[in-house]
Design an enzyme around this catalytic site. Structure first.
Site, PDB file in Angstrom:
ATOM      1  N   GLY A   1       0.570  -1.535  -0.066  1.00 33.53           N
ATOM      2  CA  GLY A   1      -0.071   0.435   0.109  1.00 33.53           C
ATOM      3  C   GLY A   1       0.572   1.017  -0.098  1.00 33.53           C
ATOM      4  O   GLY A   1       0.567   2.776  -0.460  1.00 33.53           O
TER       5      GLY A   1
ATOM      6  N   PRO B   1       8.381   7.126  -5.292  1.00 32.12           N
ATOM      7  CA  PRO B   1       8.176   8.040  -6.815  1.00 32.12           C
ATOM      8  C   PRO B   1       9.224   6.912  -7.912  1.00 32.12           C
ATOM      9  O   PRO B   1       9.454   5.982  -7.705  1.00 32.12           O
ATOM     10  CB  PRO B   1       9.150   9.284  -6.269  1.00 32.12           C
ATOM     11  CG  PRO B   1       9.117   8.847  -4.831  1.00 32.12           C
ATOM     12  CD  PRO B   1       9.240   7.662  -4.669  1.00 32.12           C
ATOM     13  N   ALA B   2       7.842   6.833  -8.942  1.00 34.03           N
ATOM     14  CA  ALA B   2       8.421   6.615  -9.905  1.00 34.03           C
ATOM     15  C   ALA B   2       9.914   6.413 -11.035  1.00 34.03           C
ATOM     16  O   ALA B   2       9.810   6.209 -11.617  1.00 34.03           O
ATOM     17  CB  ALA B   2       7.604   6.316 -11.389  1.00 34.03           C
TER      18      ALA B   2
ATOM     19  N   GLY C   1      14.141   7.666  -9.566  1.00 30.54           N
ATOM     20  CA  GLY C   1      14.520   7.856  -8.284  1.00 30.54           C
ATOM     21  C   GLY C   1      16.277   8.459  -8.980  1.00 30.54           C
ATOM     22  O   GLY C   1      16.005   7.605  -9.886  1.00 30.54           O
ATOM     23  N   LEU C   2      16.551   8.606  -7.995  1.00 24.59           N
ATOM     24  CA  LEU C   2      18.034   9.434  -8.970  1.00 24.59           C
ATOM     25  C   LEU C   2      19.260   7.791  -8.051  1.00 24.59           C
ATOM     26  O   LEU C   2      18.680   7.825  -6.968  1.00 24.59           O
ATOM     27  CB  LEU C   2      18.912  10.633  -8.362  1.00 24.59           C
ATOM     28  CG  LEU C   2      20.152  10.939  -8.283  1.00 24.59           C
ATOM     29  CD1 LEU C   2      19.533  11.509  -9.821  1.00 24.59           C
ATOM     30  CD2 LEU C   2      20.865  12.409  -7.176  1.00 24.59           C
ATOM     31  N   GLY C   3      19.972   7.064  -9.132  1.00 18.93           N
ATOM     32  CA  GLY C   3      20.520   6.410  -8.645  1.00 18.93           C
ATOM     33  C   GLY C   3      22.058   6.784  -8.116  1.00 18.93           C
ATOM     34  O   GLY C   3      22.164   8.070  -8.661  1.00 18.93           O
TER      35      GLY C   3
ATOM     36  N   ASP D   1      18.215   6.271  -5.085  1.00 18.40           N
ATOM     37  CA  ASP D   1      19.329   4.845  -4.533  1.00 18.40           C
ATOM     38  C   ASP D   1      20.417   4.970  -3.979  1.00 18.40           C
ATOM     39  O   ASP D   1      21.289   5.182  -5.406  1.00 18.40           O
ATOM     40  CB  ASP D   1      18.804   4.179  -6.211  1.00 18.40           C
ATOM     41  CG  ASP D   1      19.190   2.145  -6.417  1.00 18.40           C
ATOM     42  OD1 ASP D   1      18.398   1.875  -5.800  1.00 18.40           O
ATOM     43  OD2 ASP D   1      20.502   1.665  -7.047  1.00 18.40           O
TER      44      ASP D   1
ATOM     45  N   TYR E   1      28.952   1.864  -3.421  1.00 16.31           N
ATOM     46  CA  TYR E   1      28.987   2.300  -3.972  1.00 16.31           C
ATOM     47  C   TYR E   1      30.020   2.986  -3.400  1.00 16.31           C
ATOM     48  O   TYR E   1      31.260   4.366  -4.148  1.00 16.31           O
ATOM     49  CB  TYR E   1      27.225   3.567  -4.193  1.00 16.31           C
ATOM     50  CG  TYR E   1      26.747   2.550  -5.367  1.00 16.31           C
ATOM     51  CD1 TYR E   1      27.161   1.069  -5.821  1.00 16.31           C
ATOM     52  CD2 TYR E   1      24.977   2.632  -4.996  1.00 16.31           C
ATOM     53  CE1 TYR E   1      26.075   0.932  -6.503  1.00 16.31           C
ATOM     54  CE2 TYR E   1      24.480   1.906  -5.863  1.00 16.31           C
ATOM     55  CZ  TYR E   1      24.751   1.504  -6.429  1.00 16.31           C
ATOM     56  OH  TYR E   1      23.522   0.156  -7.679  1.00 16.31           O
TER      57      TYR E   1
ATOM     58  N   LYS F   1      21.135  -1.089   0.589  1.00 13.86           N
ATOM     59  CA  LYS F   1      21.141  -2.891  -0.595  1.00 13.86           C
ATOM     60  C   LYS F   1      22.271  -3.311   0.366  1.00 13.86           C
ATOM     61  O   LYS F   1      23.397  -2.761   0.248  1.00 13.86           O
ATOM     62  CB  LYS F   1      21.430  -2.964  -1.852  1.00 13.86           C
ATOM     63  CG  LYS F   1      21.524  -1.805  -2.911  1.00 13.86           C
ATOM     64  CD  LYS F   1      20.985  -2.445  -4.675  1.00 13.86           C
ATOM     65  CE  LYS F   1      20.349  -1.082  -5.348  1.00 13.86           C
ATOM     66  NZ  LYS F   1      21.538   0.128  -5.199  1.00 13.86           N
TER      67      LYS F   1
HETATM   68  N1  LIG Z   1      20.742  -3.521  -8.222  1.00  7.16           N
HETATM   69  C1  LIG Z   1      22.180  -3.557  -9.288  1.00  7.16           C
HETATM   70  O1  LIG Z   1      23.134  -4.676  -9.088  1.00  7.16           O
HETATM   71  C2  LIG Z   1      22.508  -2.295  -9.763  1.00  7.16           C
HETATM   72  C3  LIG Z   1      23.465  -2.002 -11.121  1.00  7.16           C
HETATM   73  C4  LIG Z   1      23.786  -1.269 -11.960  1.00  7.16           C
HETATM   74  C5  LIG Z   1      23.209   0.422 -11.360  1.00  7.16           C
HETATM   75  N2  LIG Z   1      22.382   0.508  -9.908  1.00  7.16           N
HETATM   76  C6  LIG Z   1      21.734   1.575  -9.868  1.00  7.16           C
HETATM   77  O2  LIG Z   1      21.335   2.433 -11.155  1.00  7.16           O
HETATM   78  C7  LIG Z   1      21.634   3.468 -11.361  1.00  7.16           C
HETATM   79  C8  LIG Z   1      21.934   3.519 -12.428  1.00  7.16           C
HETATM   80  O3  LIG Z   1      22.521   3.201 -13.696  1.00  7.16           O
HETATM   81  P1  LIG Z   1      23.581   3.041 -14.115  1.00  7.16           P
HETATM   82  O4  LIG Z   1      24.037   4.549 -13.578  1.00  7.16           O
HETATM   83  O5  LIG Z   1      24.604   2.241 -14.219  1.00  7.16           O
HETATM   84  O6  LIG Z   1      23.448   3.805 -15.836  1.00  7.16           O
HETATM   85  P2  LIG Z   1      22.193   5.250 -16.479  1.00  7.16           P
HETATM   86  O7  LIG Z   1      21.282   5.809 -15.339  1.00  7.16           O
HETATM   87  O8  LIG Z   1      21.646   4.215 -17.662  1.00  7.16           O
HETATM   88  O9  LIG Z   1      23.040   5.892 -16.878  1.00  7.16           O
HETATM   89  C9  LIG Z   1      24.049   6.837 -16.430  1.00  7.16           C
HETATM   90  C10 LIG Z   1      24.607   7.698 -17.240  1.00  7.16           C
HETATM   91  O10 LIG Z   1      23.908   8.452 -18.094  1.00  7.16           O
HETATM   92  C11 LIG Z   1      24.067   9.392 -18.685  1.00  7.16           C
HETATM   93  N3  LIG Z   1      23.310  10.871 -18.686  1.00  7.16           N
HETATM   94  C12 LIG Z   1      21.829  10.478 -17.227  1.00  7.16           C
HETATM   95  N4  LIG Z   1      20.876  11.016 -17.848  1.00  7.16           N
HETATM   96  C13 LIG Z   1      21.223  11.607 -19.217  1.00  7.16           C
HETATM   97  C14 LIG Z   1      20.925  12.541 -20.517  1.00  7.16           C
HETATM   98  N5  LIG Z   1      19.726  13.540 -20.038  1.00  7.16           N
HETATM   99  N6  LIG Z   1      21.213  13.528 -21.325  1.00  7.16           N
HETATM  100  C15 LIG Z   1      22.272  12.750 -21.321  1.00  7.16           C
HETATM  101  N7  LIG Z   1      22.976  11.939 -20.181  1.00  7.16           N
HETATM  102  C16 LIG Z   1      22.088  11.276 -19.699  1.00  7.16           C
HETATM  103  C17 LIG Z   1      24.822  10.144 -16.875  1.00  7.16           C
HETATM  104  O11 LIG Z   1      25.629  11.392 -17.055  1.00  7.16           O
HETATM  105  P3  LIG Z   1      25.714  12.219 -16.350  1.00  7.16           P
HETATM  106  O12 LIG Z   1      26.443  12.225 -15.468  1.00  7.16           O
HETATM  107  O13 LIG Z   1      26.849  13.602 -17.053  1.00  7.16           O
HETATM  108  O14 LIG Z   1      23.962  12.687 -16.591  1.00  7.16           O
HETATM  109  C18 LIG Z   1      25.894   9.148 -17.165  1.00  7.16           C
HETATM  110  O15 LIG Z   1      27.012   8.807 -17.354  1.00  7.16           O
HETATM  111  C19 LIG Z   1      22.897   3.433 -10.628  1.00  7.16           C
HETATM  112  O16 LIG Z   1      23.886   4.567 -10.545  1.00  7.16           O
HETATM  113  C20 LIG Z   1      22.498   2.787  -9.007  1.00  7.16           C
HETATM  114  O17 LIG Z   1      22.279   2.653  -8.872  1.00  7.16           O
HETATM  115  C21 LIG Z   1      22.017  -1.107  -9.472  1.00  7.16           C
END
Ligand SMILES: NC(=O)c1ccc[n+]([C@@H]2O[C@H](COP(=O)([O-])OP(=O)(O)OC[C@H]3O[C@@H](n4cnc5c(N)ncnc54)[C@H](OP(=O)(O)O)[C@@H]3O)[C@@H](O)[C@H]2O)c1
Length: 338
Positions: free
Chosen positions: A23, A27-28, A30-32, A60, A65, A93
């Protein structure tokens, strides 16, 4: 920081919300916060503050990290600036070498993040393997183990205890497969609220996506943009980039937005919860889901782009010689034998 600073350029209420099986609402978007080894904790912490100021309420995080203390200082400032704790959704996590030490690990994250409770705590990977931070994909842990359900459930019982203790509100899984989740759903006292999984237009995981939704588990999508900044060790020559896909480029052109924003809009309209990382573009990634939705035809065109292209393959978790990363993902429909 004063209230006006975090008064949010964008009304957080305009951001779509997900209703979880408990319930609760989340937010749909989040900031990684994974800096991919090249964005410093200070830069991530600055982005967290900036993101809260434009309207993000979902963050997130993860112990691995290496930036929870810096992020925690920002979360404290955000709350001092007038955002109530209950308006925030904070995920952390459990790292892979702490599957036997869940309570202490969670307390450590809470301390770093300067919080009394987490909204969501995930088992980061189902493999309890130690490997040094930043190690190469060829690195193997001498005592690497496969998925052993009995052991996972011992960890899960501690996750459930965290809910009983009031330290976390929801628990969830990450990097799971259908056969593993079936066993967890069979044996859990508190079922996962969320499964965090790789999801982007070139890796849509339609079967797992359908399975989790049908079981009342919210899919949270990582690497929603195709992780253009991921470390070298996570790149292979076969990888493709959704932000370079001609169909995504054409849709981006039509809407006058960056291809990354098309990926985020698609994810939200498909009813998953993307967690894009960004230190430069976070505002655009939130704004894009509050207006000018993709059309039905555009959604269908993106559905056809799936290339089954997994970017985060998890090679470091392999537990014996002669295996390939596919063994981690139970492609046969059965859990890969030890
Ligand atoms: N559960 C797991 O095992 C797991 C694994 C991997 C990741 N994660 C989580 O997921 C999050 C996201 O994944 P990710 O960081 O690997 O990849 P992502 O969010 O797919 O990509 C991030 C990249 O995209 C660029 N970007 C973002 N928005 C943009 C836009 N509007 N225009 C142009 N470039 C853009 C960012 O650059 P700028 O910073 O320059 O904007 C950054 O280099 C992680 O930070 C983490 O919290 C979880």
């Amino acid at each position: 920081m004063n209230q006006t600073t975090f008064g949010a350029a964008l009304n957080p209420a305009a951001v779509p919300q997900r209703k979880l099986h408990t319930g609760a609402t989340m937010p749909a978007v989040g900031l990684g916060t994974f800096g991919s080894d090249h964005v410093s904790p200070a830069q991530v912490a600055e982005a967290v503050k900036g993101a809260a100021a434009v309207g993000y309420r979902h963050f997130d995080c993860a112990s691995v990290y290496g930036n929870e203390e810096a992020v925690g200082a920002s979360l404290e400032q955000i709350q001092r600036g007038g955002v109530k704790r209950e308006e925030l959704w904070i995920t952390s996590k459990l790292w892979n070498d702490k599957h036997d030490d869940v309570i202490a690990s969670c307390r450590q994250s809470l301390k770093g993040l300067r919080l009394q409770y987490l909204d969501l705590y995930l088992v980061h990977w189902p493999f309890p393997n130690f490997h040094p931070q930043g190690c190469d994909v060829t690195s193997r842990s001498a005592d690497a183990k496969p998925y052993i359900h009995e052991n996972y459930m011992k960890t899960w019982r501690q996750m459930e205890a965290l809910v009983d203790m009031g330290l976390v509100r929801h628990i969830g899984t990450s990097n799971m497969t259908i056969p593993k989740l079936k066993l967890v759903l069979r044996d859990a006292r508190i079922k996962p609220a969320v499964n965090e999984m790789e999801l982007h237009p070139h890796f849509q995981q339609p079967e797992l996506f359908k399975f989790v939704v049908e079981n009342g588990i919210q899919p949270v999508g990582y690497c929603p943009i195709g992780s253009p900044g991921r470390p070298e060790r996570d790149r292979t020559p076969e990888d493709t980039a959704p932000t370079e896909d001609p169909v995504i480029l054409e849709i981006a052109n039509r809407h006058g937005i960056h291809p990354a924003a098309v990926c985020i809009k698609w994810a939200v309209q498909r009813e998953q919860t993307p967690i894009p990382f960004s230190i430069h573009n976070y505002r655009a990634n939130l704004e894009c889901v509050t207006r000018d939705p993709l059309s039905g035809e555009e959604m269908q065109a993106i559905a056809k782009l799936d290339r089954n292209c997994r970017l985060i393959k998890g090679q470091v978790f392999l537990w014996k010689d002669g295996q390939t990363w596919e063994d981690l993902w139970d492609l046969s429909g059965e859990i890969t034998l030890p």
